[in-house]
Design a protein around this motif. Sequence first.
Motif, PDB file in Angstrom:
ATOM      1  N   GLU A 464       0.851  -1.183   0.000  1.00 33.02           N
ATOM      2  CA  GLU A 464       0.000   0.000   0.000  1.00 33.02           C
ATOM      3  C   GLU A 464       0.887   1.234   0.000  1.00 33.02           C
ATOM      4  O   GLU A 464       1.974   1.223   0.588  1.00 33.02           O
ATOM      5  CB  GLU A 464      -0.911   0.044   1.230  1.00 33.02           C
ATOM      6  N   ALA A 465       0.415   2.266  -0.654  1.00 30.63           N
ATOM      7  CA  ALA A 465       1.127   3.549  -0.660  1.00 30.63           C
ATOM      8  C   ALA A 465       0.150   4.637  -0.233  1.00 30.63           C
ATOM      9  O   ALA A 465      -1.033   4.618  -0.601  1.00 30.63           O
ATOM     10  CB  ALA A 465       1.702   3.849  -2.043  1.00 30.63           C
ATOM     11  N   TRP A 466       0.654   5.578   0.557  1.00 34.42           N
ATOM     12  CA  TRP A 466      -0.176   6.674   1.071  1.00 34.42           C
ATOM     13  C   TRP A 466       0.561   7.988   0.891  1.00 34.42           C
ATOM     14  O   TRP A 466       1.805   8.041   0.937  1.00 34.42           O
ATOM     15  CB  TRP A 466      -0.468   6.477   2.567  1.00 34.42           C
ATOM     16  N   ARG A 467      -0.218   9.052   0.711  1.00 30.65           N
ATOM     17  CA  ARG A 467       0.303  10.417   0.785  1.00 30.65           C
ATOM     18  C   ARG A 467      -0.228  11.036   2.070  1.00 30.65           C
ATOM     19  O   ARG A 467      -1.442  11.191   2.229  1.00 30.65           O
ATOM     20  CB  ARG A 467      -0.114  11.245  -0.431  1.00 30.65           C
ATOM     21  N   LEU A 468       0.690  11.371   2.975  1.00 31.69           N
ATOM     22  CA  LEU A 468       0.305  11.888   4.285  1.00 31.69           C
ATOM     23  C   LEU A 468       0.582  13.381   4.362  1.00 31.69           C
ATOM     24  O   LEU A 468       1.617  13.858   3.898  1.00 31.69           O
ATOM     25  CB  LEU A 468       1.084  11.180   5.394  1.00 31.69           C
ATOM     26  N   ARG A 469      -0.373  14.086   4.971  1.00 30.84           N
ATOM     27  CA  ARG A 469      -0.181  15.514   5.235  1.00 30.84           C
ATOM     28  C   ARG A 469      -1.155  15.928   6.329  1.00 30.84           C
ATOM     29  O   ARG A 469      -2.360  15.699   6.200  1.00 30.84           O
ATOM     30  CB  ARG A 469      -0.409  16.350   3.980  1.00 30.84           C
TER      31      ARG A 469
END
Length: 812
Positions: A464-469
């Motif tokens: 899984e890949a996520w963009r966190l902010r």
Amino acid sequence: MSEGARGTDRGPAGPLLLGVRHHGPGSARAVRAALDEARPGIVLIEGPPEADPLIPLAAEEDMRPPVALLAHAVDEPGRSAFWPLAEFSPEWVAIRWALEHAVPARFIDLPAAHTLAWGKDTGADGTDGPGPGSGPGDEPGAAEEPGTGDGAGPGAEARVDPLGALAGAAGYDDPERWWEDVVEHRGVGKGDALAPFTALEEAMTALRETYGGGGHDRDPVREAYMRLQVRAARREFEDGVAVVCGAWHVPALRRRTTVAADRAVLKGLPKVRTDMTWVPWTHRRLSRASGYGAGIDSPGWYGHLFEAPDRPVERWMTKVAGLLRDEDRIVSSAHVIEAVRLAGTLAAVRGRPLPGLGETTDAVRAVMCEGSDVPLALVHDRLVVGDVLGEVPATAPAVPLQRDLARARRRLRLKPEAAERELELDLRKEIDAGRSRLLHRLRLLGIAWGEPAASRGSTGTFREAWRLRWEPELSVRVAEAGVWGTTVLAAATARTEADAAAAQGLAEVTGLAERCLLADLPDALPTVMRILADRAALDTDVGHLARALPALVRSLRYGDVRGTDTAALAEVAAGLAERIFVGLPPACAGLDADAAEEMRHRLDAVHGAVGLLGDTPAPGHGDLRARWRSVLRRLTARDTVPGVIRGRSVRLLLDDGELAQDEAARLMGLVLSPGTPPADAAAWIEGFVVGGGSGGGMLLVHDERLLGLVDAWLTGVPAEAFTDVLPLLRRTFSAYEPGVRRTLGELVRRGPGARGSTVTAGSGAPGFAPDLDTARADAVLPVVRLLLGQGGDEGGDGGEGEARAGPAGAVR
């Protein structure tokens, strides 16, 4: 000098009014100097009085600005307001000074209980009412833009920009530049600490005499409340009172009014129960572009000016050089020296006391960026604005859900960051699986800390890949989600069950079922599955069923990696597939071009879903793949089905090895029969090759048999029909990438004999001949040896034999 602005005018003579610009480093330094000189007995600060108990937390070691006071209605957490404070905010400096000198500090603005209720009453038309990212602290101070601050209702007088008016009077066309010249670049001399406040008060008094309230209809109420608080503090403290507030309010606080008159203004104000706490803030959210009323254009630059009062230009250029070096740009110390010199020269030419942000930016562009705005944009984003994220101590008040989220973050080592970053997860690892569950649960609660992204590595279900902010508004979302439960798991479960019951369509419920598995919500899944089964039994729209099936089948893939029992899900998915098999052929008849294209996408999705579903046996449903292939065959034979769907059905059967080449060629020939309209024929071929994102272009490049079939079809189009089908064919092939089109053109130019005709090849899976091509297998052996670490030497029976055993099977 105005009365009360002098250090001796304390006690009965009047309060010490320190008018400031919110988030102004020059104002912050001046406030500190004025407080050091005046030594008041109490410091009153513009802000909500409900936050008084939170002031001592500012002295905690774990409290690092930028931070914000967050107030929200207890019964409606989404109704909220922020009061942001940076390290260079005068209010923050005043708080810290009071704590360091053991002097009481209080907030004296209108209580948040009234402000939030006021917004509820007047915010329906969008003209008033605070919301996430804006708050009653956003009122115009000494230097803010027009239209910022509190909402003015219809018919209100035009808003006044105090900073713009003063800058215009001084002959400046840029208010920010004027503020830098008269405040930020002005040092505070000994014995001169109160001079800037005196001058600013006189200027604001003149402006308010001219413009009155300036178009800010809430100001009279707020100022009446502040006057009452100042009177009460003066009665209580004999050592004098210092007030830190927006310079715009100073003339109103100085004005003499009666207690009865001020109380009359406050009579009958609406009120709601509120909670208040500290939350982290970011420099990016302080910027004017974020929509925050009292925002500034360059919080990173202002923070630098506050931290480095001596030699700020030299230190700034050093920061810029470090950033550009980190981005692999060649920047030497000579660049820094030359940039500093150029900034100073520009300031002198422009008549400025010191180089400001404009001069430093021009110097950086010319010297370090070689005239390019591309690296300059990076400097602006990373340094001028910045990604600084504040921290709040664990002792700050919080709803139970927020505390549970904080514990989960610490356990999973997920730290909030203001800058966006990518996170790759391997779900076979316990900590990564826990991170995935947490992020999915937060998304179900509407807390979008992370967004799923395409993985750069493996496409397996364990990746899984996520963009966190982290954005400050997420604190409001956490408070809102607190009504669903005291822990993230309990809240996500309750919210999912409620959303499933309220879902309008079948696809929404299937999406929730998929997200239940991703978030590992075992208690919510039975409820969602029951609702899903009920909705699926009642829904007769094949389009709805086709949209719902792929999400269900994708969910089945998570069982192995996440250890979830998906037997019930497989049963429902198989039932949906059965109903699609029955209803799809009639649903495909008589569609117009747009509906046919949409149905073609549904066809692709169902085909992929059935392929995955065939690996998950569902008792009582037989061979779903075989039944699906019979549906595709029926679609290829029906003249009432649009050409794009018939062509796509042929292609799917051909790809699966269920259709012989001769049969595919025969169907192509039928499309060109005189009774077939040219537009339908072109739609058929469009569905067959499927340009764009479906991969048809690369298949034509690598599958010589498929290219031969299409080539033969195109060369057989009659001349009288070619002109009619050309626009559709051009649309189909123009969707391919330029490199694919060039390669196809080269293959066609060479001709079938040169590229190796496959027209007579036997049937089977695409791109595979009946027998092993040993010459092609031997060609890859040297590369395989290198990959296996055996070197490129082809000699030696053992090495070659070992390598041949693996790739031969792979090539086969």
